[in-house]
Design an enzyme around this catalytic site. Structure first.
Site, PDB file in Angstrom:
ATOM      1  N   GLY A 166       0.820  -1.213   0.000  1.00  0.00           N
ATOM      2  CA  GLY A 166       0.000   0.000   0.000  1.00  0.00           C
ATOM      3  C   GLY A 166       0.850   1.257   0.000  1.00  0.00           C
ATOM      4  O   GLY A 166       0.580   2.216  -0.736  1.00  0.00           O
ATOM      5  N   TYR A 171      -4.412 -19.820   4.778  1.00  0.00           N
ATOM      6  CA  TYR A 171      -4.250 -18.608   3.964  1.00  0.00           C
ATOM      7  C   TYR A 171      -4.364 -18.931   2.476  1.00  0.00           C
ATOM      8  O   TYR A 171      -5.065 -18.247   1.724  1.00  0.00           O
ATOM      9  CB  TYR A 171      -2.889 -17.968   4.265  1.00  0.00           C
TER      10      TYR A 171
END
Length: 322
Positions: free
Chosen positions: A17, A139
């Protein structure tokens, strides 16, 4: 003048990000507004909170980077949490993107979604060809569902949703926790401490395993291209070329050079090496972007190490306890 594009980036405070934020300032186009959000801005495990975020920001495009992630031991210990929390987050994001008529959603997967037993190089067609490694199956299975969701939402609702699959990512703003980080930030932190204490820099294992590492700012450029231009619902691997694969030993020595470390370097061969190689093919990426230039590995490492050194004492480096 066209309508404003509002690009919402979830997980906007993490490694990728922050890289997207950095690159978006260089590559922003007229009429674009970038919105970076972290866990303090919305609870993506709550559909109500997720929809409130979309109501507030009214995104036209979404780059979904938020996820529950962790190192090997966290993945082994918390398989249910890694499964449930990622599935719930994804489902809330997909629902909100559909309900708010988002033009494009790009989600982020990982090469650990691929089967444990496979042939190399791995490519985008092989995701569902067998079980992932048992150590991170919670995951990995959750993230595999993103690929399925992209196809289902396109088929039923005509949604323009897709996913990227980066190889190992490194760069500024990583998680440098000595117990629970990925290999490069963990080694940067260890080398820095060894330098400060005048101790040997010890690398776990033989240093022989091979990996493809992508610099976070290169990845950010490719993600922005994906958001704007990649036309397929099927995922795309974002990786350096196979020829740019490096050993863990190469990584350690690049850190030594970047840190100007002058002490002894040791490999603890009593520790396991893990998987020898996980080579991924970037043939699809090269079909679309044959001339994309990746930052040379040593240059990217110098920038990453310099960021860590500059920020170490700030109290704002994830995984560093002063």
């Amino acid at each position: 003048m066209g309508a404003e594009k509002v690009i919402l980036v979830t997980g906007g405070t993490g490694l990728v990000g922050k890289a997207v934020e950095y690159v978006s300032k260089e590559e922003s186009q007229p009429g674009e507004r970038w919105v970076f959000v972290g866990s303090k801005d919305a609870d993506l495990l709550s559909l109500e909170s997720t929809k409130a975020l979309f109501e507030r920001e009214k995104p036209t495009h979404v780059l979904h980077l938020a996820a529950q992630v962790g190192g090997l031991f966290a993945n082994m210990k918390l398989k249910v949490e890694f499964w449930r929390n990622n599935i719930i987050m994804q489902d809330n994001i997909f629902q909100a993107c559909k309900d708010f008529k988002v033009e494009k959603l790009v989600s982020c997967l990982s090469t650990c979604v691929f089967p444990d037993k496979t042939t190399y190089p791995i490519d985008e067609t092989m995701i569902h060809n067998g079980p992932p490694h048992s150590s991170n199956e919670g995951y990995a299975y959750a993230k595999r569902m993103v690929d399925m969701q992209n196809r289902l939402y396109k088929e039923q609702y005509g949604c323009n949703f897709t996913a990227v699959i980066p190889t190992n990512i490194f760069g500024p703003h990583d998680n440098y926790d000595l117990e629970d980080s990925h290999v490069i930030p963990g080694l940067i932190h260890k080398c820095y401490l060894a330098q400060q204490k005048g101790e040997p820099f010890t690398i776990m294992g033989s240093g022989k395993p091979l990996r493809q590492f992508i610099y976070s700012r290169d990845l950010a450029r490719l993600m922005i291209w994906t958001l704007r231009s990649y036309p397929e619902a099927d995922p795309i691997i974002l990786s350096v070329d196979e020829a740019d694969e490096v050993t863990i030993g190469d990584v350690a020595m690049a850190i030594v050079d970047a840190m100007n470390f002058t002490g002894a370097v040791e490999f603890d061969t009593s520790k396991a090496d893990g998987q020898y190689k996980k080579t991924a093919s970037n043939a699809k990426l090269r079909k679309y972007l044959p001339d994309f230039k990746f930052t040379p590995f040593k240059e990217a490492m110098r920038e990453s190490v310099q960021w860590f050194v500059d920020n170490y004492s700030s109290g704002n480096v994830r995984g560093v306890k002063l």
